[in-house]
Write a protein that holds these residues in place. Structure first.
Motif, PDB file in Angstrom:
ATOM      1  N   THR A 373     -41.528  53.259  17.690  1.00 45.20           N
ATOM      2  CA  THR A 373     -41.997  51.973  17.145  1.00 45.20           C
ATOM      3  C   THR A 373     -41.893  51.917  15.628  1.00 45.20           C
ATOM      4  N   ASN A 374     -42.109  53.049  14.949  1.00 51.07           N
ATOM      5  CA  ASN A 374     -42.046  53.070  13.487  1.00 51.07           C
ATOM      6  C   ASN A 374     -40.899  53.956  13.002  1.00 51.07           C
ATOM      7  N   LEU A 375     -39.733  53.805  13.646  1.00 52.18           N
ATOM      8  CA  LEU A 375     -38.611  54.690  13.351  1.00 52.18           C
ATOM      9  C   LEU A 375     -38.182  54.609  11.894  1.00 52.18           C
ATOM     10  N   LYS A 376     -38.178  53.411  11.311  1.00 51.64           N
ATOM     11  CA  LYS A 376     -37.681  53.245   9.943  1.00 51.64           C
ATOM     12  C   LYS A 376     -38.564  53.916   8.900  1.00 51.64           C
ATOM     13  N   GLU A 377     -39.750  54.320   9.284  1.00 57.64           N
ATOM     14  CA  GLU A 377     -40.643  54.958   8.320  1.00 57.64           C
ATOM     15  C   GLU A 377     -40.092  56.293   7.845  1.00 57.64           C
ATOM     16  N   HIS A 378     -39.373  57.001   8.708  1.00 57.48           N
ATOM     17  CA  HIS A 378     -38.813  58.308   8.342  1.00 57.48           C
ATOM     18  C   HIS A 378     -37.314  58.398   8.639  1.00 57.48           C
ATOM     19  N   PHE A 379     -36.646  57.245   8.715  1.00 53.01           N
ATOM     20  CA  PHE A 379     -35.246  57.232   9.120  1.00 53.01           C
ATOM     21  C   PHE A 379     -34.525  56.122   8.368  1.00 53.01           C
ATOM     22  N   ARG A 380     -33.511  56.500   7.587  1.00 55.05           N
ATOM     23  CA  ARG A 380     -32.771  55.512   6.797  1.00 55.05           C
ATOM     24  C   ARG A 380     -31.290  55.572   7.149  1.00 55.05           C
ATOM     25  N   THR A 381     -30.665  54.414   7.204  1.00 51.32           N
ATOM     26  CA  THR A 381     -29.225  54.318   7.387  1.00 51.32           C
ATOM     27  C   THR A 381     -28.614  53.797   6.098  1.00 51.32           C
ATOM     28  N   GLY A 382     -27.568  54.459   5.623  1.00 54.01           N
ATOM     29  CA  GLY A 382     -26.972  54.006   4.371  1.00 54.01           C
ATOM     30  C   GLY A 382     -25.807  54.883   3.950  1.00 54.01           C
ATOM     31  N   THR A 383     -25.467  54.792   2.678  1.00 56.19           N
ATOM     32  CA  THR A 383     -24.306  55.483   2.128  1.00 56.19           C
ATOM     33  C   THR A 383     -24.688  56.874   1.625  1.00 56.19           C
ATOM     34  N   VAL A 384     -23.873  57.845   1.998  1.00 54.00           N
ATOM     35  CA  VAL A 384     -24.045  59.218   1.519  1.00 54.00           C
ATOM     36  C   VAL A 384     -22.985  59.503   0.464  1.00 54.00           C
ATOM     37  N   TYR A 385     -23.430  60.040  -0.643  1.00 53.04           N
ATOM     38  CA  TYR A 385     -22.555  60.376  -1.769  1.00 53.04           C
ATOM     39  C   TYR A 385     -22.248  61.867  -1.676  1.00 53.04           C
ATOM     40  N   THR A 386     -20.961  62.211  -1.490  1.00 57.53           N
ATOM     41  CA  THR A 386     -20.562  63.620  -1.405  1.00 57.53           C
ATOM     42  C   THR A 386     -19.865  64.032  -2.691  1.00 57.53           C
ATOM     43  N   THR A 387     -20.383  65.081  -3.321  1.00 59.49           N
ATOM     44  CA  THR A 387     -19.873  65.555  -4.599  1.00 59.49           C
ATOM     45  C   THR A 387     -19.333  66.968  -4.474  1.00 59.49           C
ATOM     46  N   ASP A 388     -18.452  67.356  -5.396  1.00 62.40           N
ATOM     47  CA  ASP A 388     -17.978  68.739  -5.454  1.00 62.40           C
ATOM     48  C   ASP A 388     -18.675  69.532  -6.553  1.00 62.40           C
ATOM     49  N   ASP A 389     -19.715  68.942  -7.149  1.00 62.46           N
ATOM     50  CA  ASP A 389     -20.431  69.574  -8.256  1.00 62.46           C
ATOM     51  C   ASP A 389     -21.819  70.007  -7.785  1.00 62.46           C
ATOM     52  N   ARG A 390     -22.013  71.310  -7.617  1.00 64.58           N
ATOM     53  CA  ARG A 390     -23.293  71.809  -7.137  1.00 64.58           C
ATOM     54  C   ARG A 390     -24.416  71.525  -8.133  1.00 64.58           C
ATOM     55  N   ASP A 391     -24.099  71.411  -9.376  1.00 66.93           N
ATOM     56  CA  ASP A 391     -25.115  71.137 -10.395  1.00 66.93           C
ATOM     57  C   ASP A 391     -25.028  69.701 -10.888  1.00 66.93           C
ATOM     58  N   TRP A 392     -24.859  68.788  -9.952  1.00 64.65           N
ATOM     59  CA  TRP A 392     -24.742  67.382 -10.303  1.00 64.65           C
ATOM     60  C   TRP A 392     -25.992  66.877 -11.022  1.00 64.65           C
ATOM     61  N   GLU A 393     -27.141  67.538 -10.774  1.00 68.58           N
ATOM     62  CA  GLU A 393     -28.384  67.109 -11.413  1.00 68.58           C
ATOM     63  C   GLU A 393     -28.290  67.144 -12.951  1.00 68.58           C
ATOM     64  N   LEU A 394     -27.431  68.021 -13.482  1.00 66.05           N
ATOM     65  CA  LEU A 394     -27.287  68.134 -14.929  1.00 66.05           C
ATOM     66  C   LEU A 394     -26.479  66.985 -15.522  1.00 66.05           C
ATOM     67  N   ARG A 395     -25.933  66.132 -14.668  1.00 65.80           N
ATOM     68  CA  ARG A 395     -25.192  64.941 -15.113  1.00 65.80           C
ATOM     69  C   ARG A 395     -25.958  63.685 -14.731  1.00 65.80           C
ATOM     70  N   HIS A 396     -27.275  63.782 -14.764  1.00 68.66           N
ATOM     71  CA  HIS A 396     -28.137  62.706 -14.269  1.00 68.66           C
ATOM     72  C   HIS A 396     -27.835  61.372 -14.919  1.00 68.66           C
ATOM     73  N   LYS A 397     -27.737  61.346 -16.223  1.00 75.21           N
ATOM     74  CA  LYS A 397     -27.533  60.077 -16.925  1.00 75.21           C
ATOM     75  C   LYS A 397     -26.200  59.450 -16.545  1.00 75.21           C
ATOM     76  N   GLU A 398     -25.175  60.285 -16.432  1.00 77.75           N
ATOM     77  CA  GLU A 398     -23.845  59.799 -16.089  1.00 77.75           C
ATOM     78  C   GLU A 398     -23.785  59.262 -14.660  1.00 77.75           C
ATOM     79  N   LEU A 399     -24.479  59.948 -13.737  1.00 78.57           N
ATOM     80  CA  LEU A 399     -24.380  59.598 -12.327  1.00 78.57           C
ATOM     81  C   LEU A 399     -25.359  58.512 -11.882  1.00 78.57           C
ATOM     82  N   ALA A 400     -26.422  58.308 -12.641  1.00 77.88           N
ATOM     83  CA  ALA A 400     -27.439  57.340 -12.230  1.00 77.88           C
ATOM     84  C   ALA A 400     -26.835  55.950 -12.014  1.00 77.88           C
TER      85      ALA A 400
END
Length: 494
Positions: A373-400
């Motif tokens: 009954t409340n499936l959407k509370e913990h389940f999202r459908t959408g776009t997944v972004y796949t990167t080849d950069d394991r440290d993508w977090e260090l490019r936060h401003k660029e990727l935001a």
């Protein structure tokens, strides 16, 4: 009724000893005979070589050939399947290998083309020699360094110019006098991948099943091993469970084979585990580790086994504030910043969601999470972004800004690669990820948080993947192989 045909002028290139067959069973029997006779030539000569005969010539072994000719009136536009059918007149053919391994697959494909076109197939000997390493896997084990040159002067070796994905990539050009492709992969391309599969996964290709799960965390493997061993000990569906080293645990209720194999001292790069079912319709799990390179490599090779589908079940970073650790993400689109397949399938090519898989995953999440009954509370459908950069977090401003433009809801390093290769190789695909951290919002995966998360969610997530594959199998595999994965100029073989 059978009959011999002229080979060179028949439109099947430099094949020989072609013979017509009106049933798939007879054609496959001939293919097996030709394969055995020709591979035995290589094995016999190599045995003599190993015993000291370095000078006698080789009676070269050649791959079996399968082909057919259809005319304008033989085209069938009413087939309900997306495969097993040709849409233009002409000569078609392919080389084949390992017919015992591919028995059920070859039998089905040959039956379909005979039925759909009401034409016999021809089977004969191709002009493609069997390379030594593809016939004798451990050919170098008994050969000294001084004998390598002599070995290469006697036996054909793999020719990389003839081992490629031109057909799958849609760039193959048929030479004058040759037949158009009947299958996505030549015999040499298949044999190349079969050898690589053992190298990367530590298990024989004969154990691989046609429903495949990929994961990027060891915890899923641990759960699958526990589940698999329980199934063969207490269940009545799977015949055996196989681990790296071909360690086989049989189900005594379904088979009289003995336990066998020896665990390796070190796990291979991408270890595979197999819940074995009749007709290879069980489940294979492969731990591909982290990164798009591994994802491309393993799917390049598993594709030759013609799986019915493959799913990615792993972890991702959540990109939305409303997401919580442990929430599920069902990918319906992908941003391909993995780059490893750009030369094979351009990033602009869309990857359509496979409706049957999307629905099966959604139903499995609802059923096993208990949140109908409340499936959407913990389940999202959408776009997944796949990167080849394991440290993508260090490019936060660029990727935001990029995240904002694409409206992505999760980021990982494998899902788009697996989906793109599924699209390229006509293997239905799907992705269900679990949010393990939210770096953009300060929720970084710390050891204590990770352990609690893993304990609460990993087993349930894996079980969702397993139940999805079971549902897809029971619903009928024909509906999985959608026309949206096939172009307008397709080989007939699935």
């Amino acid at each position: 009724m059978t009959g011999f045909l002229t080979s060179v002028t028949s439109g099947h290139g430099n094949t020989r000893d072609l013979k017509e067959y009106h049933t798939a069973a007879e054609a496959l029997t001939a293919i097996k005979r030709i394969y055995k006779e020709n591979s035995e030539k290589v094995k016999t000569r190599f045995k003599a070589f190993s015993e000291g005969d370095k000078k006698s010539p080789l009676d070269v072994g050649y791959y079996p050939y399968l082909g057919l000719e259809i005319g304008p009136t033989d085209i069938n536009l009413n087939s309900r399947l997306a495969y097993g059918n040709l849409h233009s007149a002409g000569f078609f053919g392919t080389t084949l290998t390992q017919p015992e391994l591919f028995h059920s697959y070859y039998l089905e494909q040959i039956e379909l083309i005979i039925q759909n076109h009401d034409r016999p197939v021809v089977v004969g000997v191709s002009d493609r020699p069997m390379p030594l390493p593809f016939v004798i896997e451990k050919a170098s084990s008994n050969v000294s360094g001084d004998d390598v040159q002599a070995l290469q002067s006697i036996f054909p070796m793999p020719e990389l110019a003839n081992i490629n994905d031109a057909i799958a990539n849609g760039i193959h050009e048929t030479e004058a006098g040759a037949a158009h492709p009947l299958a996505l992969f030549s015999a040499e391309r298949v044999d190349y991948s079969l050898l690589r599969l053992f190298h990367y996964t530590g298990t024989s290709p004969h154990h691989f099943q046609r429903f495949v799960l990929f994961t990027n965390y060891q915890r899923y493997v641990d759960e699958f091993i526990e589940y698999g061993l329980d199934q063969v000990k207490n269940g009545s569906e799977y015949r055996a469970f196989v681990e790296p080293g071909n360690v086989l645990t049989p189900n005594p209720r379904l088979t009289d084979i003995d336990a066998s194999g020896e665990a390796p001292h070190h796990l291979p790069q991408m270890p595979a585990y197999h819940l074995v079912r009749n007709r290879h319709e069980g489940i294979t799990l492969v731990n591909i580790g982290v990164g798009p390179s591994n994802a491309k490599t393993i799917t390049d090779h598993i594709a030759v086994l013609r799986p019915h589908c493959w799913l990615m079940v792993g972890h991702c970073g959540g990109l939305r504030r409303t997401q919580r650790l442990g929430d599920y993400v069902l990918a319906h689109a992908y941003v391909r910043e993995d780059h490893v397949l750009d030369e094979d399938i351009h990033p602009s090519v869309p990857l359509p969601a496979i409706a049957e898989i999307q629905m099966a995953l959604t139903d499995a999440v609802a059923e096993l999470s208990g949140e109908t009954t409340n499936l959407k509370e913990h389940f999202r459908t959408g776009t997944v972004y796949t990167t080849d950069d394991r440290d993508w977090e260090l490019r936060h401003k660029e990727l935001a800004q990029r995240f904002n433009q694409t409206k992505a809801i999760a980021i990982d390093m494998e899902s788009a690669t697996i989906a793109a290769n599924g699209f390229r190789f006509r293997v239905p695909y799907g992705t269900l990820l679990c949010v393990s951290d939210k770096p953009l919002h300060g929720e970084i995966k710390l050891p204590g948080m990770a352990n609690k998360f893993y304990q609460d969610r990993t087993a349930k997530h894996l079980r969702i993947g397993i139940e999805t594959l079971r549902s897809l199998r029971e619903s009928g595999i024909e509906s999985l192989h959608s026309r949206k994965l096939r172009s307008f100029d397709e080989p007939a073989f699935r």
